[in-house]
Design a protein around this motif. Structure first.
Motif, PDB file in Angstrom:
ATOM      1  N   ASP A   1       0.839  -1.202   0.000  1.00  0.00           N
ATOM      2  CA  ASP A   1       0.000   0.000   0.000  1.00  0.00           C
ATOM      3  C   ASP A   1       0.874   1.253   0.000  1.00  0.00           C
ATOM      4  O   ASP A   1       0.587   2.223  -0.702  1.00  0.00           O
ATOM      5  N   LEU A   2       1.939   1.232   0.790  1.00  0.00           N
ATOM      6  CA  LEU A   2       2.819   2.402   0.875  1.00  0.00           C
ATOM      7  C   LEU A   2       3.473   2.708  -0.466  1.00  0.00           C
ATOM      8  O   LEU A   2       3.510   3.875  -0.887  1.00  0.00           O
ATOM      9  N   ILE A   3       3.969   1.679  -1.156  1.00  0.00           N
ATOM     10  CA  ILE A   3       4.607   1.896  -2.466  1.00  0.00           C
ATOM     11  C   ILE A   3       3.585   2.463  -3.459  1.00  0.00           C
ATOM     12  O   ILE A   3       3.868   3.416  -4.194  1.00  0.00           O
ATOM     13  N   HIS A   4       2.382   1.906  -3.475  1.00  0.00           N
ATOM     14  CA  HIS A   4       1.314   2.446  -4.348  1.00  0.00           C
ATOM     15  C   HIS A   4       1.083   3.925  -4.042  1.00  0.00           C
ATOM     16  O   HIS A   4       0.958   4.747  -4.953  1.00  0.00           O
ATOM     17  N   TYR A   5       1.040   4.260  -2.764  1.00  0.00           N
ATOM     18  CA  TYR A   5       0.746   5.627  -2.303  1.00  0.00           C
ATOM     19  C   TYR A   5       1.899   6.581  -2.639  1.00  0.00           C
ATOM     20  O   TYR A   5       1.687   7.634  -3.244  1.00  0.00           O
ATOM     21  N   LEU A   6       3.118   6.212  -2.261  1.00  0.00           N
ATOM     22  CA  LEU A   6       4.267   7.107  -2.482  1.00  0.00           C
ATOM     23  C   LEU A   6       4.507   7.359  -3.955  1.00  0.00           C
ATOM     24  O   LEU A   6       4.773   8.484  -4.373  1.00  0.00           O
ATOM     25  N   LEU A   7       4.414   6.297  -4.764  1.00  0.00           N
ATOM     26  CA  LEU A   7       4.768   6.397  -6.177  1.00  0.00           C
ATOM     27  C   LEU A   7       3.580   6.790  -7.058  1.00  0.00           C
ATOM     28  O   LEU A   7       3.753   7.029  -8.248  1.00  0.00           O
ATOM     29  N   ASN A   8       2.381   6.862  -6.464  1.00  0.00           N
ATOM     30  CA  ASN A   8       1.162   7.125  -7.246  1.00  0.00           C
ATOM     31  C   ASN A   8       1.134   6.178  -8.454  1.00  0.00           C
ATOM     32  O   ASN A   8       1.040   6.589  -9.603  1.00  0.00           O
ATOM     33  N   ASP A   9       1.244   4.898  -8.142  1.00  0.00           N
ATOM     34  CA  ASP A   9       1.451   3.868  -9.152  1.00  0.00           C
ATOM     35  C   ASP A   9       0.830   2.581  -8.629  1.00  0.00           C
ATOM     36  O   ASP A   9       0.304   2.545  -7.514  1.00  0.00           O
ATOM     37  N   GLU A  10       0.898   1.526  -9.425  1.00  0.00           N
ATOM     38  CA  GLU A  10       0.357   0.245  -8.964  1.00  0.00           C
ATOM     39  C   GLU A  10       1.246  -0.893  -9.426  1.00  0.00           C
ATOM     40  O   GLU A  10       1.702  -0.905 -10.569  1.00  0.00           O
TER      41      GLU A  10
END
Length: 335
Positions: A190-199
Motif C-alpha cells: 500500500d505504501l509503495i502504491h501511495y508514495l509512487l502514485n502507481d500500482e
C-alpha cells in the motif's frame, strides 16, 4: 457534538491502537466493545471506561454508535465489515480488507449499497516521514522514481499478540490465510502504491515457513518470510521483503532511487528521512520515531477516520486502494 463508536474484536490491536486513539479524539463520547470472548471485551471496557455489547447484533443495532472498527481476525472481516456497513455504520477495517479479492469486492458492494464510509487501516501512509517523502516525489524534487526497495520485519506476532504464544491465530491458515504477507507485507505494498502514485502489476516471489512453529512444535501453515521482485504500471522496478524472523530490531525501512538522488526512509533512528543528492549533498529530516510494537505512539488513523465522518470527506485509504494491495498479496502467494 460527540457520538459513540463500536469495536469488534478485543485483541492487541484494539488495546494498543484503536481504543486509546478513540479515547483521545474529542468527537468520541464512549467506546462499546464486542468480542466473542466476553471477558476480553469486559477487560477493555474497564480499562477504557466503555461498555460491553454481549452480541454482535447489539453493537450493530445500537443507534448511538455511528462508526465501527473491525479488529476481528482476517477471515471474519468480510462478514463483520459487510454487516456493519449494511447496518448503517461507517467502518474502519483492519488490514487486510479480506482474505481474498473476491471477498473484498463483496465488501465494496456493501459500502456502495449502504452509502457509508469504509476506510482501511493502512497506517504507514500517515507517518511524517512517509508524508514528507510523498511530497518530495510528487514535486519531482529528485526527478522521476526509477527503482525502490522496501522491507517490514520483526520477531513475529507471538511476541506482540494478546496471548504472547505461538498458538496465535496469525499462524493458522484458516484464520490468517496469508501469514506475514497479509500482516506486514500489505502495509508496504500500500505504501509503495501511495508514495509512487502507481500500482504494482507484475510479481515474482518466494515465500516459506522457515523458522516459526505452532503450539505443537510443527512448522506453521502460513509463510513467515517473503522475498519479492516487483514491477509497476509505470515501469518502476523494486524489491520487497517481509519477515516474522528478524530477531533483532524491527526493520521498517524503504529506499527510493530517483534520477537526481536517493531517499532513505526509516534507516536511521535519529533522521527518519535522509536525502542523498546526486551532487553529493545530504539532507537529514528529523521528523518522528515510527510506531513499532515496542514504541506505541498515535498512528493518526483514528483521527483521519473520524475527520472524514464529521466533515463528510472521502476516506484517505479507500476500499478500492485496499483491493489493489490485496491483489498484489494474492499474486505473491500464488508464485
Amino acid at each position: 457534538m460527540g457520538f459513540n463508536v463500536g469495536i469488534i474484536g478485543c485483541g492487541s490491536i484494539t488495546r494498543f491502537r484503536h481504543a486509546p486513539e478513540y479515547m483521545a479524539n474529542p468527537h468520541v463520547d464512549e467506546i462499546v466493545f464486542y468480542d466473542r470472548n466476553i471477558e476480553r471485551s469486559q477487560r477493555l471496557a474497564e480499562e477504557f471506561g466503555g461498555r460491553v455489547a454481549e452480541k454482535l447484533e447489539d453493537l450493530l443495532s445500537d443507534p448511538t454508535i455511528v462508526a465501527i472498527s473491525d479488529c476481528s481476525s482476517n477471515e471474519a472481516h468480510h462478514i463483520n465489515t459487510t454487516k456493519a456497513l449494511l447496518s448503517g455504520k461507517h467502518v474502519l477495517c483492519e488490514k487486510p480488507l479480506a482474505t481474498t479479492v473476491e471477498q473484498a469486492e463483496k465488501i465494496i458492494e456493501a459500502e456502495q449499497q449502504s452509502g457509508k464510509k469504509l476506510m482501511l487501516d493502512h497506517n504507514q501512509r500517515f507517518t511524517n516521514a512517509h508524508q514528507k517523502a510523498k511530497e518530495i516525489i510528487d514535486n519531482k524534487e529528485l526527478g522521476e522514481v526509477l527503482t525502490f526497495k522496501t522491507t517490514f520485519g520483526h520477531e513475529g506476532p507471538e511476541s506482540w499478540g494478546v496471548t504472547k504464544s505461538n498458538a496465535t491465530w496469525f499462524f493458522k491458515k484458516d484464520r490468517s490465510h496469508s501469514g506475514v504477507a497479509g500482516d506486514l507485507g500489505i502495509h508496504k505494498i500500500d505504501l509503495i502504491h501511495y508514495l509512487l502514485n502507481d500500482e504494482i502489476t507484475e510479481v515474482h516471489a518466494f515465500h516459506g515457513a522457515l523458522d516459526k512453529v505452532n503450539e505443537k512444535g510443527e512448522p506453521i501453515e502460513v509463510c513467515d518470510n517473503v522475498v519479492s521482485a516487483l514491477k509497476t504500471k509505470k515501469g518502476r522496478l523494486g524489491t520487497a521483503s517481509f519477515s516474522w524472523t528478524y530477531y533483532g530490531k524491527e526493520d521498517n525501512s524503504t529506499t527510493i532511487y530517483c534520477q537526481e538522488g536517493v531517499m532513505k526512509i526509516y534507516h536511521d533512528p535519529d533522521a527518519q528521512l535522509i536525502i542523498e543528492k546526486r551532487d553529493g549533498s545530504v539532507i537529514k529530516y528529523e521528523l518522528e520515531q515510527i510506531q513499532t510494537n515496542d514504541n506505541q505512539t498515535s498512528t493518526g488513523v483514528i483521527d483521519a477516520f473520524i475527520d472524514c465522518i464529521v466533515h463528510d470527506k472521502k476516506p484517505p485509504v479507500t476500499g478500492q486502494e485496499a483491493i489493489a494491495s490485496l491483489r498484489v498479496i494474492e499474486e505473491i502467494l500464488a508464485n
